[in-house]
Motif scaffolding. Sequence first.
Motif, PDB file in Angstrom:
ATOM      1  N   HIS A 196       0.834  -1.201   0.000  1.00 17.11           N
ATOM      2  CA  HIS A 196       0.000   0.000   0.000  1.00 17.11           C
ATOM      3  C   HIS A 196       0.868   1.249   0.000  1.00 17.11           C
ATOM      4  CE1 HIS A 196      -3.715  -2.049   0.364  1.00 17.11           C
ATOM      5  NE2 HIS A 196      -3.308  -2.716   1.430  1.00 17.11           N
ATOM      6  N   ILE A 197       0.399   2.259  -0.684  1.00 14.67           N
ATOM      7  CA  ILE A 197       1.020   3.573  -0.577  1.00 14.67           C
ATOM      8  C   ILE A 197       0.066   4.409   0.255  1.00 14.67           C
ATOM      9  CG2 ILE A 197       1.981   5.509  -1.828  1.00 14.67           C
ATOM     10  CD1 ILE A 197       1.636   3.675  -4.360  1.00 14.67           C
ATOM     11  N   PHE A 198       0.580   4.933   1.344  1.00 20.36           N
ATOM     12  CA  PHE A 198      -0.325   5.643   2.237  1.00 20.36           C
ATOM     13  C   PHE A 198      -0.619   7.037   1.707  1.00 20.36           C
ATOM     14  CE2 PHE A 198       1.134   2.182   4.674  1.00 20.36           C
ATOM     15  CZ  PHE A 198       0.030   1.843   5.426  1.00 20.36           C
ATOM     16  N   ALA A 199      -1.884   7.359   1.700  1.00 20.89           N
ATOM     17  CA  ALA A 199      -2.291   8.682   1.236  1.00 20.89           C
ATOM     18  C   ALA A 199      -2.150   9.657   2.398  1.00 20.89           C
ATOM     19  CB  ALA A 199      -3.733   8.647   0.767  1.00 20.89           C
ATOM     20  N   PRO A 200      -1.577  10.836   2.133  1.00 20.73           N
ATOM     21  CA  PRO A 200      -1.483  11.801   3.232  1.00 20.73           C
ATOM     22  C   PRO A 200      -2.870  12.253   3.671  1.00 20.73           C
ATOM     23  CG  PRO A 200      -0.692  12.754   1.171  1.00 20.73           C
ATOM     24  CD  PRO A 200      -0.979  11.318   0.896  1.00 20.73           C
ATOM     25  N   ARG A 201      -3.041  12.382   4.956  1.00 22.91           N
ATOM     26  CA  ARG A 201      -4.308  12.820   5.505  1.00 22.91           C
ATOM     27  C   ARG A 201      -4.478  14.304   5.218  1.00 22.91           C
ATOM     28  NH1 ARG A 201      -7.568  10.231   9.193  1.00 22.91           N
ATOM     29  NH2 ARG A 201      -8.808  11.579  10.519  1.00 22.91           N
ATOM     30  N   GLY A 202      -5.700  14.712   4.935  1.00 24.90           N
ATOM     31  CA  GLY A 202      -5.962  16.103   4.590  1.00 24.90           C
ATOM     32  C   GLY A 202      -5.556  17.046   5.710  1.00 24.90           C
ATOM     33  N   ARG A 203      -4.943  18.171   5.335  1.00 28.32           N
ATOM     34  CA  ARG A 203      -4.552  19.141   6.359  1.00 28.32           C
ATOM     35  C   ARG A 203      -5.790  19.873   6.872  1.00 28.32           C
ATOM     36  NH1 ARG A 203      -0.723  23.496   5.072  1.00 28.32           N
ATOM     37  NH2 ARG A 203      -1.738  23.559   3.030  1.00 28.32           N
TER      38      ARG A 203
ATOM     39  N   GLY B 177      -8.588  10.221   2.597  1.00 27.54           N
ATOM     40  CA  GLY B 177      -8.017   9.983   1.280  1.00 27.54           C
ATOM     41  C   GLY B 177      -8.058   8.510   0.923  1.00 27.54           C
ATOM     42  N   GLN B 178      -7.397   8.144  -0.187  1.00 23.52           N
ATOM     43  CA  GLN B 178      -7.435   6.765  -0.636  1.00 23.52           C
ATOM     44  C   GLN B 178      -6.044   6.231  -0.854  1.00 23.52           C
ATOM     45  OE1 GLN B 178      -9.790   6.149  -4.105  1.00 23.52           O
ATOM     46  NE2 GLN B 178     -11.683   5.990  -2.912  1.00 23.52           N
ATOM     47  N   LYS B 179      -5.805   5.037  -0.348  1.00 21.00           N
ATOM     48  CA  LYS B 179      -4.483   4.438  -0.475  1.00 21.00           C
ATOM     49  C   LYS B 179      -4.188   4.072  -1.926  1.00 21.00           C
ATOM     50  CE  LYS B 179      -4.853   2.068   3.805  1.00 21.00           C
ATOM     51  NZ  LYS B 179      -5.047   0.753   4.349  1.00 21.00           N
ATOM     52  N   GLY B 180      -2.914   4.123  -2.284  1.00 17.93           N
ATOM     53  CA  GLY B 180      -2.494   3.643  -3.585  1.00 17.93           C
ATOM     54  C   GLY B 180      -1.971   2.226  -3.454  1.00 17.93           C
ATOM     55  N   LEU B 181      -1.599   1.653  -4.598  1.00 18.72           N
ATOM     56  CA  LEU B 181      -1.187   0.258  -4.584  1.00 18.72           C
ATOM     57  C   LEU B 181       0.038   0.053  -5.461  1.00 18.72           C
ATOM     58  CD1 LEU B 181      -2.639  -1.957  -3.048  1.00 18.72           C
ATOM     59  CD2 LEU B 181      -3.687  -2.659  -5.179  1.00 18.72           C
ATOM     60  N   PHE B 182       1.027  -0.643  -4.922  1.00 21.07           N
ATOM     61  CA  PHE B 182       2.192  -1.073  -5.681  1.00 21.07           C
ATOM     62  C   PHE B 182       2.135  -2.576  -5.860  1.00 21.07           C
ATOM     63  CE2 PHE B 182       5.193   2.500  -4.364  1.00 21.07           C
ATOM     64  CZ  PHE B 182       5.389   2.912  -5.659  1.00 21.07           C
ATOM     65  N   ASP B 183       2.482  -3.075  -7.050  1.00 23.09           N
ATOM     66  CA  ASP B 183       2.807  -4.490  -7.170  1.00 23.09           C
ATOM     67  C   ASP B 183       4.294  -4.604  -6.944  1.00 23.09           C
ATOM     68  OD1 ASP B 183       0.435  -5.620  -7.534  1.00 23.09           O
ATOM     69  OD2 ASP B 183       0.553  -5.850  -9.706  1.00 23.09           O
TER      70      ASP B 183
ATOM     71  N   VAL C  65       5.701  -1.825  -9.460  1.00 29.23           N
ATOM     72  CA  VAL C  65       4.856  -1.307 -10.530  1.00 29.23           C
ATOM     73  C   VAL C  65       3.677  -0.603  -9.867  1.00 29.23           C
ATOM     74  CG1 VAL C  65       3.517  -1.886 -12.561  1.00 29.23           C
ATOM     75  CG2 VAL C  65       5.485  -3.289 -11.931  1.00 29.23           C
ATOM     76  N   LEU C  66       3.518   0.666 -10.222  1.00 30.41           N
ATOM     77  CA  LEU C  66       2.422   1.430  -9.614  1.00 30.41           C
ATOM     78  C   LEU C  66       1.099   0.930 -10.174  1.00 30.41           C
ATOM     79  CD1 LEU C  66       1.757   3.798  -7.727  1.00 30.41           C
ATOM     80  CD2 LEU C  66       1.738   5.251  -9.733  1.00 30.41           C
ATOM     81  N   LYS C  67       0.225   0.451  -9.302  1.00 31.43           N
ATOM     82  CA  LYS C  67      -1.065  -0.052  -9.740  1.00 31.43           C
ATOM     83  C   LYS C  67      -2.154   1.009  -9.587  1.00 31.43           C
ATOM     84  CE  LYS C  67      -1.994  -3.981 -11.561  1.00 31.43           C
ATOM     85  NZ  LYS C  67      -2.128  -5.165 -10.843  1.00 31.43           N
ATOM     86  N   LYS C  68      -2.065   1.765  -8.495  1.00 33.53           N
ATOM     87  CA  LYS C  68      -3.098   2.759  -8.242  1.00 33.53           C
ATOM     88  C   LYS C  68      -2.454   3.942  -7.532  1.00 33.53           C
ATOM     89  CE  LYS C  68      -6.853   2.446  -5.378  1.00 33.53           C
ATOM     90  NZ  LYS C  68      -7.759   1.589  -4.633  1.00 33.53           N
ATOM     91  N   GLU C  69      -2.718   5.137  -8.032  1.00 35.55           N
ATOM     92  CA  GLU C  69      -2.188   6.342  -7.385  1.00 35.55           C
ATOM     93  C   GLU C  69      -2.890   6.577  -6.057  1.00 35.55           C
ATOM     94  OE1 GLU C  69      -0.139   8.886  -8.385  1.00 35.55           O
ATOM     95  OE2 GLU C  69       0.091   8.731 -10.567  1.00 35.55           O
TER      96      GLU C  69
END
Lengths: 630, 368
Positions: A86-93, A238-244, A257-261
């Motif tokens: 998972h790529i963690f999405a930054p929480r909104g300021r 926010g929404q997490k991204g995904l790496f393979d 490989v970036l699957k989802k931003e």
Amino acid sequence: MKPPHNTAVPARTDAYPHGRRGLFRSWLKIQVENERYQPPHNGLIILQVFIGILFFVLVTRLWYLQIQRGEEFARLSLENRLRQEHIFAPRGRIMDMAGKTIADNRTAYGLSLVREDCRDIPATLTQISVWSGIPVSQIWEKYQQDRFKVKSFEPILMLTDISFELLARIESEIFAWPGLEIVVRTKRNYPEKDIFAHVLGYVAEVNEKEMEDDPALAAGDFVGKAGLELELEKQLRGQKGLFDVEVDAHGRALGRVLKKEPRSGHETNLSLDLSLQRAAWEALGGEAGCVVVMEPDSGKLRALVTSPAYDNNLFAAGISRRDWEALRTSNRFPLQNRVIQSVYPPGSVWKLVMAAMFLEHGISPRENVFCPGQVKLGGQIFRCWKQGGHGNVNMESALVVSCDVYFYLMAEKVGIDKIEAYAKACGFGRATGIGLPHERTGLVPSRAWKRRRFGQPWVRGDTYNISIGQGYTLVTPLQVAVYVSALLNGGDLLKPRLVEEDERLVTGKLPAGAGTRDFIVKAMRLAASGGTARVVARKDADMGGKTGTAQVVKLKMAAGDRRLRTAEMEYAQRDHAWIVTWGAKDGKRYVIVVMVEHGGGGSSVAGPVARKIYDHLFGPEAALAARAAQ
Amino acid sequence: MDTRLFSHTNWSLLALMLLLYLAGMVNLYSASGTRLDSGMSFSGFYQRQMVWGVCGLCGMMVAMSFDYRRLRNLAWPFFFISLILLLLVPVAGKTIYGAKRWLSLGFMSIQPSEIAKLAVLLIAARILSREAKPLGWKNFLSVIAVVTLPCCLVILQPDLGTTLMILLILAGMVLFHGLRGYVFKTCLLLAPCAAALMWFVGMHDYQRQRILTFLNPGNDPRGTGYHILQSRIAIGSGQLWGKGFTEGTQSQLRFLPERHSDFAVAVFGEEWGFVGCLILITLFCLFLLAIFSTASQAKDRFGSLLVVGVFFYFFWQIFINIGMVIGLMPVVGIPLPFISYGGSATVLNFTLIGIVLNVSMRRFMFKG
């Protein structure tokens, strides 16, 4: 095999003719078909076809998988294993009304463990303990708790927020420990600490129940647990991204490989004013109490301070058990948001509600009452706060000097049922809907309530107590602010707004006509210029106010007939100090409510706090001059 | 003992069966291994499988020892016993993985649905052997009527796999025996309706999910699709010659689920490659052909139908299990005969082959 023999034998009924009898006779009997049996021709062909299909289908498919796509699968399997990360999405300021940051994210390093890559888990956990200084038993406990929360090959977060020195050390030694990995996670940061603690709340590691309720959450995530962080969780997250991730046999990542931003959370502007909030915090000076600053026309909250508070960064970093116990058991209740989660008797502030009700129920403002300093009711004496009494008072002067006797007698005329209905229509006894968790409703007592609660009928003395904001009535400071705002804005009971972009929302109509409202506002103006609330008086602005001193326990008399002074009382028995004010200057209007718990007198303790906040809002005008003029 | 018994025995069937069993043992040895830092560690699956094999041989001996035609007399009693056991399951059964399928006997557990499979095979052989003519409506419906009750009981457990197996074995036997043209055509027309009924009424959500996942395994690579993807990777990565015995990384590194039981053949495919799989499938086909030859040489209808039942018992397991592992079928819990680990399944497989051998060795009784 011999060729099949087609000549059938004559039927034999028993293969063992030499007499076995009894229980097994039927089992022994062999029935033989005496026709010449030939297996069905078509049936035999079907069986052969089935075998042919089996062979053909399976072999073809295996050829496709192993020869045609063999290399592809071999690559996926032999050296590289596919994992998702998972790529963690930054929480909104979160920012104040002017765009100044009050909650953001900073980079933090953590240490995670992948069980399947770990050669020796006990030794690895011991090593983590050596690095971090946390006892091995505690590390084990965390490991045991979290191991079932993750799927295989998912990392378990063992350490969070590692210091830079420790990071350097771990980095140099980590190669000896397969399965461990340094991970970058953003951490929530609250630069203003205590000042916004109750409004913002805090984030902390997700628990099992929250994960169950929300499939988007995974172990190790941080979610809002209190305050706006909790209320606005969905939009802030926010929404997490995904790496393979392809990982080799030693657990090292080879390629991603970036699957989802990832999509970062929504940035939120609050209506609060950072500098005003700070000023209010300082004005309270560490007393237990709270301040509400509200714009009466829009319902926007400009400051919402409660004290004492806590540093919400402690939670974001993972609060230690000791710190948590200290907060939880403190006798000053720092976890309590006093603006909405504490209820108090309103004291004389309540007279603003009572006076409006008198007017709406046909009592003439000119009607005079003589205040001798006390009223007898049966064997009981109800005192006015002023020994010796106020003499002749009418409604306006009773408000300005806060005469108790006037309200005792008038309230009795109207009766509890009407008081109850009116108070409820003014927004008391229900939540304001500010949009913070655990808002309390307060209490508007009634005959039915008293019977239910105490099993006793309502008595006249109860009405007396109610009329001056004592007895059973309980309100939150925010409810008072909403009521006074409605007096000023034409009668709209507004939902207090914390988020700048929220819509103005009218939750009810004040049951008071323009005449009534003007009368109360005028009385507050008089009280501020020469009455009990004169502490907020200033020449450069139109001011109004009403103080309140709410008794926590029944009046205690010292020797003779003298009241105890505040300093002579136990802290928990001292009166609550209230002041409810409004001020207008240069087209800007504010309602400020200050409540100091066990502070003593409203005008002497709560008043100066409000005064300092007005100084901040309107500039420190010739405040001294105004006071000197009195 | 009559020497003719000996000379008529279908030795090639016995040999093929032992060969498959041996291949299964070798594969199980590898499948039970886990690669650790200090080398390999093996759990005792293959040793236990060896013990089960010996038990199976005993069962086979027993199944060969009497004239198979006595089984006809046993068909009905056996059928009723299996019904009673099935009825006991909801009352006294053990719940494992959310399904009630097992009866505990204290020292061991039995699966009544397995017994029901055998009972249906016997009863179908008995009913179908009554007449030589292809089935008309009356006989066809009477066969259906008899198996309806056990099928319903099994599907309620819930055990979709076994129910399907029972129906497929029965279908094979009926096809072998022959159907009147109009019966066959009507059945073909009704098949889609039955499938739809199964989908909407007979299936649980997780079973439907499995089928949907089978159709598109990439949808859910961490959840239900995991088995399918990992077993495809295991098999495919074997390529032509395989990775070598005990060298399979997919299984040794624990990527492959259920690698001793339902997915055992994936381990085989990974380690022995396409060549190994080709040999294994050829062995299976020869094994089926050996059963087939016994069916074609049988001298009475009951015997031949019995052997055909056993034929389909193995045929469908082989087809469905390998099909599932290589991604041709949805994931259903059906083991591969002789290759998958499983105590009672091994004993049952050996015993059924014993029955086939029994039929083959008593052909001479008809020669007079």
